[in-house]
Motif scaffolding. Structure first.
Motif, PDB file in Angstrom:
ATOM      1  N   ILE A   6       0.868  -1.169   0.000  1.00 44.48           N
ATOM      2  CA  ILE A   6       0.000   0.000   0.000  1.00 44.48           C
ATOM      3  C   ILE A   6       0.903   1.216   0.000  1.00 44.48           C
ATOM      4  CG2 ILE A   6      -1.806   1.240   1.210  1.00 44.48           C
ATOM      5  CD1 ILE A   6      -2.418  -1.420   2.665  1.00 44.48           C
ATOM      6  N   LEU A   7       0.743   2.070  -0.986  1.00 50.89           N
ATOM      7  CA  LEU A   7       1.603   3.247  -1.099  1.00 50.89           C
ATOM      8  C   LEU A   7       1.188   4.310  -0.093  1.00 50.89           C
ATOM      9  CD1 LEU A   7       1.833   3.522  -4.969  1.00 50.89           C
ATOM     10  CD2 LEU A   7       3.506   2.565  -3.406  1.00 50.89           C
ATOM     11  N   ARG A   8       2.174   4.858   0.611  1.00 46.81           N
ATOM     12  CA  ARG A   8       1.920   5.925   1.571  1.00 46.81           C
ATOM     13  C   ARG A   8       2.148   7.291   0.951  1.00 46.81           C
ATOM     14  NH1 ARG A   8       4.316   4.654   7.326  1.00 46.81           N
ATOM     15  NH2 ARG A   8       3.086   6.515   7.642  1.00 46.81           N
ATOM     16  N   GLU A   9       2.846   7.335  -0.160  1.00 41.68           N
ATOM     17  CA  GLU A   9       3.122   8.568  -0.896  1.00 41.68           C
ATOM     18  C   GLU A   9       2.947   8.279  -2.383  1.00 41.68           C
ATOM     19  OE1 GLU A   9       3.821  11.469   0.536  1.00 41.68           O
ATOM     20  OE2 GLU A   9       3.875  10.600   2.534  1.00 41.68           O
ATOM     21  N   ASP A  10       2.804   9.320  -3.183  1.00 49.06           N
ATOM     22  CA  ASP A  10       2.769   9.137  -4.633  1.00 49.06           C
ATOM     23  C   ASP A  10       4.157   8.710  -5.099  1.00 49.06           C
ATOM     24  OD1 ASP A  10       0.172   9.987  -4.624  1.00 49.06           O
ATOM     25  OD2 ASP A  10       0.619  12.020  -5.288  1.00 49.06           O
ATOM     26  N   ASP A  43      -5.987   3.944   5.552  1.00 48.18           N
ATOM     27  CA  ASP A  43      -7.268   4.629   5.352  1.00 48.18           C
ATOM     28  C   ASP A  43      -7.401   5.805   6.311  1.00 48.18           C
ATOM     29  OD1 ASP A  43      -8.115   3.049   3.269  1.00 48.18           O
ATOM     30  OD2 ASP A  43      -9.264   1.684   4.557  1.00 48.18           O
ATOM     31  N   GLN A  44      -6.996   5.613   7.561  1.00 49.89           N
ATOM     32  CA  GLN A  44      -7.055   6.707   8.534  1.00 49.89           C
ATOM     33  C   GLN A  44      -6.114   7.835   8.133  1.00 49.89           C
ATOM     34  OE1 GLN A  44      -6.101   4.740  12.196  1.00 49.89           O
ATOM     35  NE2 GLN A  44      -8.179   3.965  12.487  1.00 49.89           N
ATOM     36  N   GLU A  45      -4.919   7.498   7.673  1.00 56.00           N
ATOM     37  CA  GLU A  45      -3.969   8.518   7.233  1.00 56.00           C
ATOM     38  C   GLU A  45      -4.513   9.283   6.034  1.00 56.00           C
ATOM     39  OE1 GLU A  45      -0.289   6.549   6.426  1.00 56.00           O
ATOM     40  OE2 GLU A  45       0.216   6.353   8.551  1.00 56.00           O
ATOM     41  N   ARG A  46      -5.164   8.571   5.108  1.00 54.63           N
ATOM     42  CA  ARG A  46      -5.714   9.215   3.914  1.00 54.63           C
ATOM     43  C   ARG A  46      -6.825  10.189   4.307  1.00 54.63           C
ATOM     44  NH1 ARG A  46      -6.551   5.115   0.220  1.00 54.63           N
ATOM     45  NH2 ARG A  46      -8.410   4.460   1.334  1.00 54.63           N
ATOM     46  N   GLU A  47      -7.688   9.780   5.243  1.00 58.08           N
ATOM     47  CA  GLU A  47      -8.752  10.672   5.698  1.00 58.08           C
ATOM     48  C   GLU A  47      -8.179  11.921   6.368  1.00 58.08           C
ATOM     49  OE1 GLU A  47     -11.345   8.383   8.155  1.00 58.08           O
ATOM     50  OE2 GLU A  47     -11.963   7.085   6.493  1.00 58.08           O
ATOM     51  N   ALA A  48      -7.138  11.753   7.178  1.00 56.97           N
ATOM     52  CA  ALA A  48      -6.503  12.897   7.818  1.00 56.97           C
ATOM     53  C   ALA A  48      -5.897  13.822   6.776  1.00 56.97           C
ATOM     54  CB  ALA A  48      -5.440  12.426   8.806  1.00 56.97           C
ATOM     55  N   HIS A  49      -5.285  13.247   5.755  1.00 57.59           N
ATOM     56  CA  HIS A  49      -4.683  14.044   4.685  1.00 57.59           C
ATOM     57  C   HIS A  49      -5.757  14.834   3.935  1.00 57.59           C
ATOM     58  CE1 HIS A  49      -1.912  15.144   1.508  1.00 57.59           C
ATOM     59  NE2 HIS A  49      -2.767  14.672   0.618  1.00 57.59           N
ATOM     60  N   ARG A 102      -0.917   7.719  -3.808  1.00 51.13           N
ATOM     61  CA  ARG A 102      -1.019   7.506  -2.376  1.00 51.13           C
ATOM     62  C   ARG A 102      -2.297   6.724  -2.037  1.00 51.13           C
ATOM     63  NH1 ARG A 102       0.230  11.807   1.804  1.00 51.13           N
ATOM     64  NH2 ARG A 102      -0.318  10.741   3.701  1.00 51.13           N
ATOM     65  N   GLY A 103      -2.160   5.692  -1.184  1.00 50.33           N
ATOM     66  CA  GLY A 103      -3.299   4.935  -0.708  1.00 50.33           C
ATOM     67  C   GLY A 103      -3.737   3.788  -1.594  1.00 50.33           C
ATOM     68  N   PRO A 138      12.026   0.475   3.024  1.00 48.57           N
ATOM     69  CA  PRO A 138      12.997   1.222   3.846  1.00 48.57           C
ATOM     70  C   PRO A 138      12.791   2.731   3.817  1.00 48.57           C
ATOM     71  CG  PRO A 138      14.149  -0.374   2.474  1.00 48.57           C
ATOM     72  CD  PRO A 138      12.714  -0.360   2.037  1.00 48.57           C
ATOM     73  N   LYS A 139      12.342   3.269   2.692  1.00 50.91           N
ATOM     74  CA  LYS A 139      12.110   4.713   2.594  1.00 50.91           C
ATOM     75  C   LYS A 139      10.733   5.109   3.104  1.00 50.91           C
ATOM     76  CE  LYS A 139      15.390   5.603  -0.993  1.00 50.91           C
ATOM     77  NZ  LYS A 139      15.943   6.848  -1.404  1.00 50.91           N
ATOM     78  N   ARG A 140       9.977   4.136   3.625  1.00 49.84           N
ATOM     79  CA  ARG A 140       8.648   4.341   4.183  1.00 49.84           C
ATOM     80  C   ARG A 140       7.687   4.951   3.166  1.00 49.84           C
ATOM     81  NH1 ARG A 140       8.223   3.202   9.184  1.00 49.84           N
ATOM     82  NH2 ARG A 140       6.684   4.720   9.845  1.00 49.84           N
ATOM     83  N   LEU A 141       7.875   4.570   1.897  1.00 52.15           N
ATOM     84  CA  LEU A 141       6.971   4.996   0.843  1.00 52.15           C
ATOM     85  C   LEU A 141       5.784   4.050   0.737  1.00 52.15           C
ATOM     86  CD1 LEU A 141       9.564   5.901  -1.926  1.00 52.15           C
ATOM     87  CD2 LEU A 141       8.286   7.470  -0.464  1.00 52.15           C
ATOM     88  N   ALA A 142       5.913   2.850   1.337  1.00 51.28           N
ATOM     89  CA  ALA A 142       4.853   1.857   1.256  1.00 51.28           C
ATOM     90  C   ALA A 142       4.905   0.960   2.486  1.00 51.28           C
ATOM     91  CB  ALA A 142       5.016   1.014  -0.001  1.00 51.28           C
ATOM     92  N   VAL A 143       3.799   0.254   2.710  1.00 53.02           N
ATOM     93  CA  VAL A 143       3.725  -0.764   3.759  1.00 53.02           C
ATOM     94  C   VAL A 143       3.133  -2.017   3.135  1.00 53.02           C
ATOM     95  CG1 VAL A 143       3.523   0.839   5.688  1.00 53.02           C
ATOM     96  CG2 VAL A 143       1.469   0.073   4.518  1.00 53.02           C
ATOM     97  N   ALA A 144       3.393  -3.161   3.767  1.00 48.90           N
ATOM     98  CA  ALA A 144       2.851  -4.421   3.265  1.00 48.90           C
ATOM     99  C   ALA A 144       1.326  -4.373   3.314  1.00 48.90           C
ATOM    100  CB  ALA A 144       3.369  -5.580   4.101  1.00 48.90           C
ATOM    101  N   ALA A 145       0.685  -4.995   2.347  1.00 49.96           N
ATOM    102  CA  ALA A 145      -0.770  -4.943   2.233  1.00 49.96           C
ATOM    103  C   ALA A 145      -1.420  -5.989   3.138  1.00 49.96           C
ATOM    104  CB  ALA A 145      -1.192  -5.150   0.788  1.00 49.96           C
ATOM    105  N   THR A 146      -1.571  -5.644   4.428  1.00 46.68           N
ATOM    106  CA  THR A 146      -2.297  -6.493   5.365  1.00 46.68           C
ATOM    107  C   THR A 146      -3.561  -5.761   5.781  1.00 46.68           C
ATOM    108  OG1 THR A 146      -1.169  -5.589   7.288  1.00 46.68           O
ATOM    109  CG2 THR A 146      -0.139  -7.494   6.236  1.00 46.68           C
ATOM    110  N   GLU A 147      -4.480  -6.471   6.416  1.00 45.53           N
ATOM    111  CA  GLU A 147      -5.742  -5.850   6.831  1.00 45.53           C
ATOM    112  C   GLU A 147      -5.504  -4.714   7.820  1.00 45.53           C
ATOM    113  OE1 GLU A 147      -8.861  -6.168   5.711  1.00 45.53           O
ATOM    114  OE2 GLU A 147      -7.949  -7.436   4.182  1.00 45.53           O
ATOM    115  N   SER A 148      -4.622  -4.924   8.794  1.00 46.20           N
ATOM    116  CA  SER A 148      -4.376  -3.866   9.783  1.00 46.20           C
ATOM    117  C   SER A 148      -3.712  -2.654   9.139  1.00 46.20           C
ATOM    118  CB  SER A 148      -3.518  -4.399  10.930  1.00 46.20           C
ATOM    119  OG  SER A 148      -2.261  -4.838  10.451  1.00 46.20           O
TER     120      SER A 148
END
Length: 72
Positions: free
Chosen positions: A4-8, A48-54, A15-16, A32-42
């Protein structure tokens, strides 16, 4: 590997979004650059919460800009 991408990320996605990338690209660059996280349910819930805040921040900035434009 699905992430799941955290940034474009250019030529990968926005993103998202959940994208499938090569394992090495994910392990050596995106994670490592925190541009993405593994696609798990949690992680999907957290992103989704980060996207709503953004989106809330963007809406607030937009309304402030409109207020300043009316003052001018």
């Amino acid at each position: 590997m699905e992430v799941i991408l955290r940034e474009d990320v250019e030529k990968v996605g926005a993103r998202g979004t959940v994208v499938k990338v090569a394992d090495g690209y994910a392990r050596n660059y995106l994670l490592p650059k925190r541009l993405a996280v593994a696609a798990t349910e949690s992680n999907k819930k957290i992103v989704d919460q980060e996207r709503e805040a953004h989106l809330r921040r963007e809406a607030k900035l937009q309304s402030e800009a409109e207020g300043l434009a009316q003052l001018l």
